[in-house]
Design an enzyme around this catalytic site. Structure first.
Site, PDB file in Angstrom:
ATOM      1  CG  ASP A  30      -2.285   1.025   0.830  1.00 38.38           C
ATOM      2  OD1 ASP A  30      -2.988   0.145   0.990  1.00 38.38           O
ATOM      3  OD2 ASP A  30      -2.303   1.966   0.926  1.00 38.38           O
ATOM      4  CE  LYS A  35      -5.616   1.535   4.781  1.00 38.09           C
ATOM      5  NZ  LYS A  35      -6.288   1.410   3.732  1.00 38.09           N
ATOM      6  CB  THR A 122     -16.080  -2.662  -8.350  1.00 43.58           C
ATOM      7  OG1 THR A 122     -16.243  -3.804  -7.230  1.00 43.58           O
ATOM      8  CG2 THR A 122     -17.170  -2.776  -9.122  1.00 43.58           C
ATOM      9  NE  ARG A 154     -22.106 -11.710   2.735  1.00 48.61           N
ATOM     10  CZ  ARG A 154     -22.574 -12.757   3.688  1.00 48.61           C
ATOM     11  NH1 ARG A 154     -23.880 -12.377   3.946  1.00 48.61           N
ATOM     12  NH2 ARG A 154     -21.897 -13.597   3.826  1.00 48.61           N
ATOM     13  CG  ASN A 211     -22.492  -4.819  -5.977  1.00 51.46           C
ATOM     14  OD1 ASN A 211     -22.682  -6.146  -5.274  1.00 51.46           O
ATOM     15  ND2 ASN A 211     -21.300  -4.063  -5.739  1.00 51.46           N
ATOM     16  CG  LEU A 253     -36.624 -10.218  -0.159  1.00 47.46           C
ATOM     17  CD1 LEU A 253     -37.703 -11.402  -0.705  1.00 47.46           C
ATOM     18  CD2 LEU A 253     -37.063  -9.032  -1.320  1.00 47.46           C
ATOM     19  N   GLY A 256     -35.485  -1.579   5.635  1.00 45.53           N
ATOM     20  CA  GLY A 256     -34.544  -0.537   6.293  1.00 45.53           C
ATOM     21  C   GLY A 256     -34.616   0.920   5.955  1.00 45.53           C
ATOM     22  CB  CYS A 263     -20.049  -2.163  -2.729  1.00 45.46           C
ATOM     23  SG  CYS A 263     -18.567  -2.473  -2.608  1.00 45.46           S
TER      24      CYS A 263
HETATM   25  P1  NAD Z   1     -10.231   0.729   0.334  1.00 43.65           P
HETATM   26  O1  NAD Z   1     -10.486   2.364  -0.120  1.00 43.65           O
HETATM   27  O2  NAD Z   1     -10.685   0.342   1.757  1.00 43.65           O
HETATM   28  O3  NAD Z   1      -8.672   0.616   0.032  1.00 43.65           O
HETATM   29  C1  NAD Z   1      -8.113   0.801  -1.101  1.00 43.65           C
HETATM   30  C2  NAD Z   1      -6.414   0.689  -0.865  1.00 43.65           C
HETATM   31  O4  NAD Z   1      -5.716   1.078  -1.937  1.00 43.65           O
HETATM   32  C3  NAD Z   1      -6.036   2.056   0.149  1.00 43.65           C
HETATM   33  O5  NAD Z   1      -5.525   1.824   1.266  1.00 43.65           O
HETATM   34  C4  NAD Z   1      -5.150   3.107  -0.746  1.00 43.65           C
HETATM   35  O6  NAD Z   1      -4.009   3.535   0.000  1.00 43.65           O
HETATM   36  C5  NAD Z   1      -4.518   1.866  -1.610  1.00 43.65           C
HETATM   37  N1  NAD Z   1      -3.796   2.314  -2.874  1.00 43.65           N
HETATM   38  C6  NAD Z   1      -4.503   3.269  -3.834  1.00 43.65           C
HETATM   39  N2  NAD Z   1      -3.800   3.357  -4.661  1.00 43.65           N
HETATM   40  C7  NAD Z   1      -2.740   2.593  -4.563  1.00 43.65           C
HETATM   41  C8  NAD Z   1      -1.417   2.374  -5.238  1.00 43.65           C
HETATM   42  N3  NAD Z   1      -1.141   3.134  -6.466  1.00 43.65           N
HETATM   43  N4  NAD Z   1      -0.356   1.603  -4.841  1.00 43.65           N
HETATM   44  C9  NAD Z   1      -0.750   0.923  -3.450  1.00 43.65           C
HETATM   45  N5  NAD Z   1      -2.000   1.354  -2.742  1.00 43.65           N
HETATM   46  C10 NAD Z   1      -2.819   2.035  -3.291  1.00 43.65           C
HETATM   47  O7  NAD Z   1     -11.074   0.224  -1.026  1.00 43.65           O
HETATM   48  P2  NAD Z   1     -11.747  -1.313  -0.826  1.00 43.65           P
HETATM   49  O8  NAD Z   1     -13.125  -1.139   0.008  1.00 43.65           O
HETATM   50  O9  NAD Z   1     -10.801  -2.234  -0.435  1.00 43.65           O
HETATM   51  O10 NAD Z   1     -12.106  -1.659  -2.203  1.00 43.65           O
HETATM   52  C11 NAD Z   1     -11.148  -1.628  -3.262  1.00 43.65           C
HETATM   53  C12 NAD Z   1     -12.056  -2.059  -4.595  1.00 43.65           C
HETATM   54  O11 NAD Z   1     -12.644  -3.473  -4.171  1.00 43.65           O
HETATM   55  C13 NAD Z   1     -13.299  -1.241  -5.000  1.00 43.65           C
HETATM   56  O12 NAD Z   1     -13.074  -1.230  -6.464  1.00 43.65           O
HETATM   57  C14 NAD Z   1     -14.505  -1.798  -4.484  1.00 43.65           C
HETATM   58  O13 NAD Z   1     -15.401  -1.391  -5.293  1.00 43.65           O
HETATM   59  C15 NAD Z   1     -13.956  -3.107  -4.676  1.00 43.65           C
HETATM   60  N6  NAD Z   1     -14.845  -4.019  -3.684  1.00 43.65           N
HETATM   61  C16 NAD Z   1     -14.960  -3.689  -2.359  1.00 43.65           C
HETATM   62  C17 NAD Z   1     -15.737  -4.448  -1.528  1.00 43.65           C
HETATM   63  C18 NAD Z   1     -16.079  -4.008  -0.104  1.00 43.65           C
HETATM   64  O14 NAD Z   1     -16.821  -4.581   0.403  1.00 43.65           O
HETATM   65  N7  NAD Z   1     -15.282  -2.881   0.671  1.00 43.65           N
HETATM   66  C19 NAD Z   1     -16.237  -5.521  -1.875  1.00 43.65           C
HETATM   67  C20 NAD Z   1     -16.204  -5.912  -3.179  1.00 43.65           C
HETATM   68  C21 NAD Z   1     -15.353  -5.188  -4.089  1.00 43.65           C
END
Ligand code: NAD
Length: 439
Positions: A30, A35, A122, A154, A211, A253, A256, A263
């Site tokens: 990251d 972090k 996504t 989830r 979704n 269903l 809320g 997402c």
């Molecule tokens: P998040 O914001 O929690 O985490 C993203 C991380 O990427 C951050 O820690 C950020 O510092 C890091 N980052 C950004 N650019 C970077 C780079 N160039 N190099 C290294 N690190 C970098 O996001 P998330 O909730 O984990 O979601 C990530 C993706 O997964 C999104 O596209 C989201 O739609 C998808 N997604 C999320 C969930 C969910 O429940 N959160 C579920 C399914 C899919």
């Protein structure tokens, strides 16, 4: 196999930890140094049940590490996952792909050998092909494959979802990419989780369509709940009766205050924009978005109604502010609409949430926080239940009522029984259910 996971958020961290538990060697990367330092100390930057111990186990086994050094992480990697954020782009509702494209460019520059880059974020249709173009531009001499592997976990149940998914979706254009993904997910095939191989475009769209379908079901039952309130039906009975139909099923269903989270809001919006750009509008999805947005605002009217339409000077205890239980994620939570509106109308709000404070305090200025629900409810005119954490399910309602000044209980998740709430002395309001007669 060796895996580099770029982006250590909810998805990247959980995926990286779980892949290491499958026996792969994983480096989670990251940009956020703080972090990575936390993770190296064994602390988790997010709250996700079971994650800390699973990470510790795999770190101890030498299969999992955390780094800000992209080049070192890519050394010898069989697969490089990109799991960075794709939030809503300011101004137009499309997905903001700048993090994905920046990560792709950085990965391309740092790669030293042929490999497979897997997009787990996504992303809208066409993004994986654009990533391939970026990689070819940056490293024309290297053979780099791209695969789309959207994630369906989830928050709150992320490890279980990753370890026992209904399916793994892989979009790939080459046999090498399919082989690498097949090998990575092999432990799951042994548990009968099917891998669904598709084109890059279909994989991208599967995630958004799934979704949007779930958001539609939630919004549909919310509107049915509204109708129940007008015609004297009970939405719990209606949803149960509908869900017993095996063609429909019982999931999603639950009425809320409107869906939120990291997402559904951004993904429904991005899908609607994709439809508009492709000249193939998705009118159902567009309506779902509008209905859901309006619903969050209408919850404030519901609360106000329970307080004789007078919010100024009233004390309100809010139970739960994260977008759902078992996560600390506040993104697009209904509380971000409801709490500021209550405070803006002059109410004094005290929040109780077992894991929401770290994120929520800055997002909900002007609210007080208590760890104990009975303390939060002390001298309150009303309790509003926004997020159905388990800790609120078993409360002693009579005790709760006794510490309050008023008697309003607004249950926006239907976790209490109307008769039980009335027996404890509450004027009880819930979603889509007739009120019980006062005890
Ligand atoms: P998040 O914001 O929690 O985490 C993203 C991380 O990427 C951050 O820690 C950020 O510092 C890091 N980052 C950004 N650019 C970077 C780079 N160039 N190099 C290294 N690190 C970098 O996001 P998330 O909730 O984990 O979601 C990530 C993706 O997964 C999104 O596209 C989201 O739609 C998808 N997604 C999320 C969930 C969910 O429940 N959160 C579920 C399914 C899919």
């Amino acid at each position: 196999m060796r895996v580099a996971m770029i982006g250590t958020g909810y998805v990247g961290l959980v995926s990286g930890v779980c892949f290491s538990d499958f026996g792969h060697d994983v480096v989670c990367v990251d940009k956020a140094q703080a972090k990575i330092e936390m993770l190296r100390r064994g602390d988790m930057p997010i709250y996700e049940p079971g994650l800390e111990s699973l990470a510790a186990r795999n770190v101890a086994a030498g299969r999992l590490s955390f780094s800000t050094d992209l080049a070192a992480a890519l050394d010898g990697a069989d697969a490089v996952f990109i799991a960075v954020g794709t939030p809503t782009r300011r101004g137009d509702g499309h997905a903001d792909l700048s993090y994905v494209y920046a990560a792709a460019e950085e990965v391309g520059r740092a790669m030293t050998a042929p490999g497979v880059v897997v997009i787990k974020s996504t992303v809208p249709v066409g993004t994986n092909r654009e990533v391939l173009r970026i990689l070819r531009r940056v490293r024309p001499e290297l053979v780099i494959d791209v695969a789309s592997n959207p994630e369906f976990l989830r928050e709150g149940a992320a490890i279980e979802d990753f370890m026992r998914p209904d399916r793994v979706v892989v979009g790939a254009a080459t046999e090498r990419a399919r082989d690498v993904l097949r090998a990575l997910y092999r432990p799951l095939s042994l548990r009968d989780a099917p891998i669904h191989f598709t084109s890059l475009e279909s994989a991208e769209l599967i995630k958004y369509a799934a979704n949007a379908m779930l958001a539609t079901r939630i919004t549909f039952i919310n509107e049915i709940a509204d109708l129940c309130e007008h015609v004297g039906a009970d939405v719990q009975d209606v949803a149960h009766g509908v869900g017993l139909d095996r063609r429909i099923g019982p999931k999603f269903l639950h009425p809320g205050p409107g869906y939120g989270g990291s997402c559904f809001p951004k993904d429904t919006l991005a899908l609607a924009r994709t439809g508009q750009s492709a000249n193939s509008p998705l009118r159902i999805v567009e309506t779902v978005i509008a209905v859901n947005d309006a619903r969050k605002r209408r919850m404030v009217e519901k609360i106000s109604g329970a307080l004789d339409d007078r919010l100024a000077g009233r004390r309100i205890a809010v139970f739960g502010v994260t977008f759902k239980p078992d996560t600390d994620d506040m993104r697009e939570a209904p509380s971000l609409v409801v709490v500021p509106a209550l405070i803006g109308a002059g109410a004094a709000v005290t929040i109780c949430d077992p894991h929401g404070r770290k994120e929520g305090e800055a997002l909900l200025p002007g609210a007080a926080w208590r760890e104990d629900p009975y303390e939060a409810a002390a001298a309150a005119d009303a309790i509003v239940l926004l997020t159905e954490w388990n800790m609120f399910r078993g409360l002693d309602l009579a005790r709760l009522r006794s510490v309050m000044s008023g008697d309003a209980l607004v249950d926006l998740r239907n976790i209490y029984r109307p008769a039980e709430a009335a027996a404890a002395g509450f004027a009880y309001t819930s979603i889509g259910r007739p009120a019980a007669a006062p005890a």
